[in-house]
Design a protein around this motif. Structure first.
Motif, mmCIF file in Angstrom:
data_model
loop_
_atom_site.group_PDB
_atom_site.id
_atom_site.type_symbol
_atom_site.label_atom_id
_atom_site.label_comp_id
_atom_site.label_asym_id
_atom_site.label_seq_id
_atom_site.Cartn_x
_atom_site.Cartn_y
_atom_site.Cartn_z
ATOM 1 N N UNK A 93 47.810 42.601 62.530
ATOM 2 C CA UNK A 93 47.697 42.099 61.186
ATOM 3 C C UNK A 93 47.312 43.165 60.186
ATOM 4 N N UNK A 94 47.715 42.810 59.075
ATOM 5 C CA UNK A 94 47.212 43.517 57.977
ATOM 6 C C UNK A 94 46.698 42.609 56.846
ATOM 7 N N UNK A 95 45.433 42.920 56.427
ATOM 8 C CA UNK A 95 44.908 41.918 55.264
ATOM 9 C C UNK A 95 45.176 42.760 54.216
ATOM 10 N N UNK A 96 45.302 42.012 53.001
ATOM 11 C CA UNK A 96 45.586 42.652 51.613
ATOM 12 C C UNK A 96 44.544 42.365 50.702
ATOM 13 N N UNK A 97 44.191 43.162 49.683
ATOM 14 C CA UNK A 97 43.372 42.465 48.933
ATOM 15 C C UNK A 97 43.240 43.500 47.406
ATOM 16 N N UNK A 98 43.062 42.752 46.241
ATOM 17 C CA UNK A 98 43.078 43.518 44.994
ATOM 18 C C UNK A 98 41.597 44.357 45.116
ATOM 19 N N UNK A 99 41.727 45.570 45.248
ATOM 20 C CA UNK A 99 40.471 46.267 45.722
ATOM 21 C C UNK A 99 39.486 46.394 44.288
ATOM 22 N N UNK A 100 38.371 46.209 44.898
ATOM 23 C CA UNK A 100 37.411 46.390 43.631
ATOM 24 C C UNK A 100 37.172 47.702 43.250
ATOM 25 N N UNK A 101 36.986 47.964 41.859
ATOM 26 C CA UNK A 101 36.779 48.987 41.083
ATOM 27 C C UNK A 101 35.546 49.728 41.649
ATOM 28 N N UNK A 102 35.624 51.134 41.960
ATOM 29 C CA UNK A 102 34.431 51.918 42.616
ATOM 30 C C UNK A 102 33.245 52.096 41.607
ATOM 31 N N UNK A 103 33.518 51.883 40.264
ATOM 32 C CA UNK A 103 32.504 52.125 39.357
ATOM 33 C C UNK A 103 31.507 50.970 39.075
ATOM 34 N N UNK A 104 32.252 49.795 39.575
ATOM 35 C CA UNK A 104 31.514 48.522 39.174
ATOM 36 C C UNK A 104 30.335 48.426 39.739
ATOM 37 N N UNK A 105 29.943 48.803 41.001
ATOM 38 C CA UNK A 105 28.704 48.667 41.630
ATOM 39 C C UNK A 105 27.804 49.156 41.202
ATOM 40 N N UNK A 106 27.633 50.442 40.744
ATOM 41 C CA UNK A 106 26.569 51.173 39.984
ATOM 42 C C UNK A 106 26.220 50.369 38.823
#
Length: 887
Positions: free
Chosen positions: A522-535
């Protein structure tokens, strides 16, 4: 009476019933005559024009307000008393303030125009049994829309024929991926994102073909309903505007009280009424800080320019300060917290699992969680191969720029292969395609047949259940276990596809995709989160700002992204959907409490976003809203501060919002918040400065009147001080640099006025000290030096002007008098030099000498003026030092 009408809840009406209600034959469509009759009855398929305020109306509104009335009255009294110069000077101040307000309101109010631009595309309809291309405005109720990939849907409609049809509804619903369309009736209360049997006006068709019966045009469409909400959403006065108005009212009551007391005492003493009126006029002018709005505007404009350097475009100046006071931010998910593109996120092989991050342009793939050895297995390589072969998309990098063609999921499979070190073009050359079985909503799989050397390879991808059913070598237990894994991945917010293959020496028949397949994974697809959002979210948390996700996407996807970007902490895994939300006027106290605790909302409609914003606004919070889609436009306008994404956002969102982020970075919001807090602190400082200066003028005039020593300040002199020598130091205070400590403090209470009790005490203290110093100099000049009343007036004018200039050094917040934010602010020094130069002009320029009644001065008088200016600074520093020692 209308013969037909736009149906309510069209997604729940069987298609045959719709044909009957809308009186149309699905095989021939409307006749030309009937279409014209309906056009005449229902009007064009366009968003309604709403009458807007004229420029004159906006301009006239600038002359409404208590301060305006007081200044206008002061101008009238000046003309009545023959003081025409004073009258014209006051009118000039009124005009400057009105022009400033007019410019601020006459900004980009183009959101409705942007919505209407989506109406200009052509449409294909079935009329008189033939497909015809017409203007989208001519589409009417009951028309049969004919759509295919690349079309922009002209009206809302229910589908009755589909062939692999997909539509991109991200701007309308927040759904990241193109939506597969079908003709099945969804549940009764399904939100827009789950109404798969409908097409919506303004959304692009990305794949397949279809036919739909039009059930809504113009304002009846979902796009039209949003347009109506954009128009109806009202903005209240910004917090800064409201607080400045409140401050003005306080000053007016203080002035009225002092003037009334002064008049009563004067009448009791049987003093000359004309002189009493002149003094009352001087009090009115002294009480009103005429330059406050101008200084506030320039301070905000300076903050706006600094934000522009950080890729934040501010459309309303007051929005800078408003964002600084924001304590709640509603943020969309798609395109704001995520990158608004689909990527391979999770690899699930039969016995191995890993979460990955990949970069096709850099040809880099990283295992961020799970089995680090997964890339070394043969079945992993086979998964990549199947994903490339069972694929109709194209991905290429030309001159450093990526070009994507095809279904976003299939594009992501190619990017995954490239990041893993494979060349899709080479794989296709090694395995030339011989046949294809296209994906359909019935089989829910896609299969391709390829030749390789002396044999053949079948590559299959599709829904897990369908693919697993075709893997006969798997036991029932194993099939169920793999299917359970796919369901778990779906619950985690991933869109999943299963992959399988079959190798044979002989060419299979047309049913090649149904032969015994070998399961790959299986492959799970996702609209990836922005890396700068967490900080950025961490910075918001440290600053005491509550961030809430509000999206039209799937609840599981929303919760997954919220967890990944650390918007929620462990134990906060709660998500509410549109079905859980009641209208605001039906909420009970317990319902409101539950809503205020939740941090993630999914499948939310534009109307529900408005309700949630209003709920927090009723609570007294200052609410910011970020978004990029058409569905976000009403909430962007309703919120105290609307923030649109400039790169991926729609034109509608950008033109409705108060601020636009050119880089779509949530980090820019944090920068804007920090700048907003600095702006408010600067405004507080210059208001403190202006009020203490103005109050000193009031005290000088009032106390001199009570002491019966004449009127030491003329109205025009007061006006000159207020709009010249006071304004420039205040402006310098308003453009101070950042204070990083402000972002480590909780947001100020939005109900707190600009000036709290401590600030007012400081204002009175500063004013009394300056008043005592200036009147002391006046007493010495008139009693010891024998100055005449005009010469004494001259002494007070310059002494008070100089004392107020030196007063700027009293507003430091650091312990050191010589090294602090005031002495380090170069604009303070520029302002002081400029004001001293202007004061010199008043003494040497004949016109100013005459207007301000300036008298020649002796060296002794100048020394007395300097002493009166420096004495308040010295006294304030002594008092502050004593108070620090007493702590």
């Amino acid at each position: 009476m209308p013969t037909i009408s736009s149906p309510e809840k069209p997604h729940r009406i069987p298609i045959d019933q719709l044909f009957q209600e809308l009186k149309v034959d699905p095989k021939t469509g409307l006749s030309a005559d009937e279409a014209q009759n309906r056009y005449d009855e229902w009007g064009p398929n366009a968003l309604q024009e709403v009458k807007r305020e004229s420029a004159l109306t906006i301009l006239l509104r600038q002359f409404v307000g208590v301060i305006v009335y007081i200044l206008a009255a002061a101008a009238g009294i000046s003309f009545f008393l023959g003081e025409t110069v004073e009258g014209f000077a006051i009118i000039a101040v009124l005009l400057i303030n009105a022009l400033t307000g007019f410019i601020l309101e006459w900004n980009a109010r183009q959101s409705m125009d942007a919505l209407r631009k989506m109406d200009t595309t052509p449409a294909r309809v079935l009329r008189d049994g033939r497909v015809r291309e017409i203007s989208s405005e001519e589409v009417t109720l009951g028309d049969i829309l004919v759509v295919e990939a690349g079309d922009l849907v002209a009206a809302d409609g229910n589908l009755f024929e589909v062939s692999q049809l997909q539509a991109d509804e991200s701007a309308l619903t927040g759904e990241s991926l193109p939506v597969d369309k079908n003709t099945e009736l969804p549940p009764d209360e399904s939100p827009l994102g789950d109404q798969h049997n409908r097409l919506f006006k303004g959304t692009p068709v990305t794949a397949g073909t279809g036919r739909a019966i039009v059930t809504g045009i113009g304002q009846q469409t979902e796009l039209g309903k949003i347009a109506t909400m954009v128009e109806e959403a009202k903005r209240s006065a910004t917090p800064l505007e409201a607080k400045l108005d409140g401050l003005a009212k306080v000053l007016i009551w203080v002035t009225v009280g002092l003037a009334a007391l002064f008049l009563i005492v004067g009448l009791v003493r049987k003093e000359e009424p004309l002189r009493l009126i002149e003094t009352a006029l001087a009090l009115a002018i002294a009480a009103i800080p005429e330059g406050m709005s101008v200084v506030a505007t320039i301070a905000l404009a300076y903050g706006m320019l600094r934000l522009a350097e950080k890729k934040v475009i501010v459309k309303r100046l007051s929005a800078v300060e408003t964002l600084g006071g924001t304590n709640v931010i509603f943020t969309d998910k798609t395109g704001t917290l995520t990158q608004n593109r689909i990527e391979v996120n999770t690899i699930q092989l039969p016995n191995q699992r890993a979460e990955i991050q990949s970069d096709a342009q850099a040809k880099k793939l990283e295992i961020v969680d799970g089995d680090q050895a997964i890339t070394e297995s043969e079945i992993y390589q086979k998964l990549i191969q199947v994903g490339v072969l069972c694929n109709n998309a194209d991905y290429d990098i030309v001159n450093g720029k990526a070009k994507e063609v095809g279904d976003p999921v299939e594009v992501s499979l190619l990017k995954f292969a490239i990041a893993a070190g494979h060349d899709p073009d080479q794989i296709h050359q090694d395995f030339p395609r011989k046949a294809e079985r296209a994906f359909s909503s019935d089989t829910r799989i896609m299969g391709t047949l390829h030749q390789h050397q002396t044999g053949f390879l079948v590559a299959v991808k599709g829904a897990a259940e369908e693919v697993l059913d075709r893997c006969q070598s798997l036991s029932e237990k194993d099939r169920k276990a793999h299917y359970d894994i796919s369901e778990k991945m779906a619950v985690e917010g991933l869109r999943t596809l299963a992959f399988a293959y079959h190798e044979t020496d002989t060419q299979p028949g047309d049913d090649f995709a149904d032969q015994d397949l070998t399961y790959v994974g299986l492959i799970g697809f996702l609209d990836p989160p922005r890396t700068e959002v967490t900080p950025a979210l961490t910075a918001c948390r440290e600053a005491g700002i509550k961030v809430i996700m509000v999206t039209g996407d799937h609840p599981a996807t929303a919760l997954t992204i919220a967890s990944k970007v650390k918007l929620i902490e462990p134990g906060e895994e709660m998500v509410l959907t549109g079905k859980d939300l009641k209208p605001l006027d039906e909420l009970k106290a317990a319902d409101k409490e539950a809503l205020l605790k939740c941090r993630v909302f999914a499948r939310v409609s534009p109307a529900q976003k408005l309700d949630m914003i209003e709920l927090y606004q009723q609570k007294g919070d200052i609410v910011g809203m970020t978004g990029d889609g058409v569905n976000d436009a009403p909430a962007l306008k309703k919120s105290d501060i609307g923030i649109a994404m400039g790169l991926r956002g729609t034109q509608v969102a950008a033109e409705t919002a108060d601020m636009v982020l050119k880089d779509d970075s949530f980090t820019s919001i944090v920068s804007a918040i920090a700048q907003g807090r600095v702006i408010f602190e600067n405004i507080r400082k210059f208001v403190l400065f202006l009020l203490s200066c103005n109050l000193s003028e009031i005290f000088v005039v009032t106390f001199a009147g009570f002491l019966n020593v004449g009127n030491p300040l003329l109205p025009l002199q007061i006006l000159f001080i207020n709009i010249v020598t006071d304004v420039f130091p205040a402006l310098a205070l308003g453009v101070g640099r950042e204070n990083s400590s402000l972002m480590h403090q909780p947001p100020r209470d939005p109900k707190t006025p600009i000036m709290d009790g401590r600030d007012w005490r400081l204002v009175v203290f500063y004013a009394l000290v300056m008043t005592a110093s200036v009147l002391g100099a006046y007493w010495l000049g008139t009693t010891e030096l024998g100055l005449t009343e005009k010469e004494g007036n001259n002494l007070v004018f310059y002494a008070l002007s100089f004392a107020q200039l030196m007063h700027v050094f009293n507003l430091r917040s650091g312990r050191s008098f010589f090294v602090n934010e005031i002495t380090r602010n170069r604009y303070i020094w520029y302002a002081l030099l400029l004001c001293l130069f202007i004061m010199a002009l008043t003494y040497y320029v004949p016109f100013l000498v005459q207007v301000l009644s300036i008298q020649p001065m002796t060296t002794t008088e100048i020394e007395l003026i300097l002493a009166a200016g420096f004495a308040p600074v010295l006294l304030v520093q002594i008092v502050k030092g004593i108070m620090r020692l007493g702590r």
